[in-house]
Design a protein around this motif. Structure first.
Motif, short mmCIF file in Angstrom:
data_model
loop_
_atom_site.label_atom_id
_atom_site.label_comp_id
_atom_site.label_asym_id
_atom_site.label_seq_id
_atom_site.Cartn_x
_atom_site.Cartn_y
_atom_site.Cartn_z
N LYS A 163 0.85 -1.19 0.00
CA LYS A 163 0.00 0.00 0.00
C LYS A 163 0.88 1.24 0.00
O LYS A 163 1.98 1.25 0.58
CB LYS A 163 -0.86 0.04 1.28
N HIS A 164 0.40 2.30 -0.64
CA HIS A 164 1.12 3.57 -0.57
C HIS A 164 0.12 4.71 -0.53
O HIS A 164 -0.36 5.19 -1.56
CB HIS A 164 2.07 3.73 -1.77
N PRO A 165 -0.21 5.20 0.67
CA PRO A 165 -1.22 6.27 0.79
C PRO A 165 -0.73 7.64 0.31
O PRO A 165 -1.54 8.55 0.10
CB PRO A 165 -1.53 6.29 2.30
N ARG A 166 0.57 7.82 0.13
CA ARG A 166 1.18 9.13 -0.22
C ARG A 166 0.85 10.18 0.83
O ARG A 166 0.46 11.31 0.52
CB ARG A 166 0.72 9.60 -1.62
N THR A 167 1.02 9.82 2.08
CA THR A 167 0.75 10.75 3.17
C THR A 167 2.03 11.25 3.82
O THR A 167 1.96 11.99 4.81
CB THR A 167 -0.12 10.06 4.25
N ALA A 168 3.20 10.84 3.32
CA ALA A 168 4.46 11.30 3.91
C ALA A 168 4.98 12.50 3.13
O ALA A 168 4.84 12.55 1.91
CB ALA A 168 5.49 10.17 3.89
N PRO A 169 5.56 13.47 3.82
CA PRO A 169 6.10 14.64 3.09
C PRO A 169 7.30 14.30 2.20
O PRO A 169 7.62 15.06 1.29
CB PRO A 169 6.52 15.61 4.22
N ASP A 170 7.95 13.14 2.46
CA ASP A 170 9.15 12.80 1.68
C ASP A 170 8.89 11.70 0.66
O ASP A 170 9.79 10.94 0.30
CB ASP A 170 10.28 12.38 2.64
N CYS A 171 7.64 11.60 0.16
CA CYS A 171 7.32 10.53 -0.79
C CYS A 171 8.16 10.63 -2.06
O CYS A 171 8.47 11.73 -2.53
CB CYS A 171 5.83 10.58 -1.17
N THR A 172 8.52 9.47 -2.60
CA THR A 172 9.23 9.41 -3.87
C THR A 172 8.21 9.49 -5.01
O THR A 172 7.03 9.78 -4.77
CB THR A 172 9.99 8.08 -3.99
N PHE A 216 3.70 1.66 2.99
CA PHE A 216 4.70 2.72 3.12
C PHE A 216 4.09 3.88 3.90
O PHE A 216 2.90 3.85 4.24
CB PHE A 216 5.15 3.22 1.73
N ASP A 217 4.91 4.91 4.14
CA ASP A 217 4.45 6.18 4.73
C ASP A 217 4.05 6.06 6.20
O ASP A 217 3.32 6.92 6.72
CB ASP A 217 3.27 6.79 3.93
N GLN A 218 4.48 5.01 6.90
CA GLN A 218 4.14 4.90 8.32
C GLN A 218 4.85 6.01 9.09
O GLN A 218 5.98 6.40 8.75
CB GLN A 218 4.55 3.52 8.86
N ILE A 230 6.78 8.79 7.27
CA ILE A 230 8.10 8.61 6.65
C ILE A 230 7.89 7.64 5.48
O ILE A 230 7.43 6.52 5.68
CB ILE A 230 9.11 8.03 7.65
N HIS A 231 8.23 8.09 4.28
CA HIS A 231 7.93 7.27 3.11
C HIS A 231 8.53 5.87 3.21
O HIS A 231 7.86 4.85 3.03
CB HIS A 231 8.42 7.95 1.82
N ARG A 232 9.84 5.80 3.54
CA ARG A 232 10.52 4.52 3.49
C ARG A 232 10.14 3.59 4.66
O ARG A 232 10.55 2.44 4.70
CB ARG A 232 12.04 4.72 3.48
ZN LIG Z 1 5.36 7.70 0.34
#
Ligand SMILES: [Zn+2]
Ligand SMILES: [Zn+2]
Length: 468
Positions: free
Chosen positions: A96-105, A120-122, A125-127
């Motif tokens: 899953k990747h919600p894209r909720t981290a400020p450092d998303c790739t 991701f994004d727990q 933090i993206h990684r």
């Molecule tokens: Zn991300």
């Protein structure tokens, strides 16, 4: 030995049908060096692999295991490990990747229906990739492999990411993520700290982290000056110190520093003693002229760094052999002791001074009377940790007994005179004993050098104690 499950029960769980209608997953044995209760068992669970991709999952685990056992100290202690893979299919592939981290790739957002909820994004933090359904992980482990020592969730995405919890670690199949897997073992298996600054919430005394700044007093003092080990303050918080500037607990791709490597080795020995079994067991001997073979079954690292010393009534009998034969005719009437002591002399442990090292003793008491000969076998191990030394506040001592045995702990002064009997038990119970003594309890009133003597059923070990 370390846990009390029967192999039969486990075999039933592995290959039987679950009674409650719960799904049963296939468990693949990838590396088996010995019985489950005598090895460190590493178990991998798949997430984000669809049914048709499960053979690929098993291949991916093989690659990860090969990477693990190419590195010290897993390379030298590979004989101490088993590796298994549990094939858990997911509806969708990937993470899953919600894209909720400020450092998303550039990785696009994704709502993936995977079994363990790996995302991701727990913590923004993206990684930070974590299998979020912790109860599902615990459930599959308890029904399929309750004897696991270390569990990993391997996630089917090439995006770099991973993360650890106390119960298991998660990582992706990205080549660098494999290093995350080994780094996470540092946390969950060896209780090591990060050697990058992880924040004040993570700062506490560990094998590789301390608030002590004196290089002669730090936990890793025996290593200072070797392999770039020193006492390095964290730039972010100079109250806390790390032992190395370039350890795998700081940078993926680096080897473990000497301090972390030692911690792994002692942890491996805590779970898997190098003496796997001994013979004979306690018995009456009917033939007074028999030659009795006394034998140990040893689990050797590679190269073999185990040192074995045999004694008969305190005198050297043999060394570096797993078996001696003693003719009963050589033992006159009375009580005799045949003792085998095993230590791992690996250069990965420098425990002679800070003394975390384990010693394993097997002994047979042979009682020879006019009416017959009787043999009583016992085994015990001990670990004497004299940290800190010079003794400032306390001293830790632990030992494990296979049957009740007399135990005495004495403190002697420089001239060898008894200062205090700290502990005296006629029949300490079978099992693990842990003690903590303060300097006052040890009778260390004046500054000077003392000697701590531990006597378990006649087997003695002593260590210097310094009081400043
Ligand atoms: Zn991300
Ligand atoms: Zn380290």
């Amino acid at each position: 030995m370390k846990k009390l499950y029967s192999l039969l029960l486990l075999t039933g769980l592995l290959w039987g049908r679950a009674a409650s209608g719960q799904t049963t997953f296939q468990v693949d044995t990838l590396i088996k060096t010995g019985p489950l209760d005598q090895r460190v068992n590493i178990v991998f669970l798949s997430d984000g692999y669809q049914t048709a991709q499960l053979p690929q999952f098993v291949n991916d685990v093989r690659g990860v295991a090969a990477g693990l056992f190419a590195q010290s100290p897993f390379r030298e202690y590979q004989n101490y490990f088993n590796v298994f893979a549990i094939r858990v299919p997911s509806v969708d592939a990937g993470a899953k990747h919600p894209r909720t981290a400020p450092d998303c790739t550039a990785m696009p957002a994704a709502t993936v229906n995977n079994y363990f909820g790996s995302s991701f994004d727990q913590n923004s933090i993206h990684r930070l990739l974590v299998a979020t359904r912790a109860s599902a992980v615990a459930g599959v482990l308890s029904t399929h492999f309750p004897l696991y020592d270390q569990a990993f969730v391997l996630v089917n995405t090439t995006e770099y990411g991973g993360g650890g919890s106390t119960a298991y670690a998660t990582f992706s199949i990205n080549a660098s993520s494999r290093e995350t897997c080994i780094h996470e073992m540092g946390h969950s298996f060896a209780n090591l700290a990060d050697e990058y600054w992880a924040g004040p919430g993570y700062a506490r005394e560990r094998a590789n982290q301390t608030a002590q700044t004196d290089p002669t007093l730090v936990r890793w003092a025996p290593w200072v000056g070797t392999g770039s080990v020193g006492v390095y303050p964290f730039v972010e918080n100079p109250l806390w110190q790390r032992p190395h500037q370039n350890c795998k607990m700081r940078y993926l791709g680096s080897p473990f520093c000497n301090v972390c490597r030692e911690t792994f080795v002692e942890r491996i020995h805590t779970l898997v003693p190098p003496v796997q079994s001994f013979s004979p067991a306690s018995t009456a001997l009917s033939d007074p002229t028999a030659a009795v073979p006394f034998a140990l079954t040893l689990l050797a690292p590679s190269p073999n760094t185990l040192r074995v010393t045999w004694q008969r009534d305190g005198a050297p009998l043999a060394r570096n052999t797993s078996q001696v034969t003693v003719p009963l005719t050589a033992l006159n009437t009375g009580t005799h002791v045949i003792r085998a002591e095993v230590t791992d002399t690996t250069g990965f442990s420098r425990a002679t001074t800070h003394a975390a090292q384990h010693t394993y003793v097997t002994q047979w008491t042979v009682t020879n009377t006019a009416t017959g000969t009787h043999l009583q076998a016992s085994s015990f191990e001990y670990q004497l940790e004299t940290y800190p030394n010079p003794v400032t506040d306390a001293l830790n001592l632990s030992y494990r007994l296979s049957r009740p045995a007399p135990v005495t702990v004495t403190v002697l002064d420089e001239a060898g005179r008894r200062v205090r009997t700290v502990l005296q038990e006629r029949a300490a119970a079978a099992g693990t004993h842990q003690w903590r003594f303060t300097a006052a309890e040890l009778g260390l009133r004046r500054p000077g050098t003392y000697r701590l003597v531990l006597d378990i059923d006649g087997a003695r070990v002593s260590r210097p104690l310094v009081k400043e």
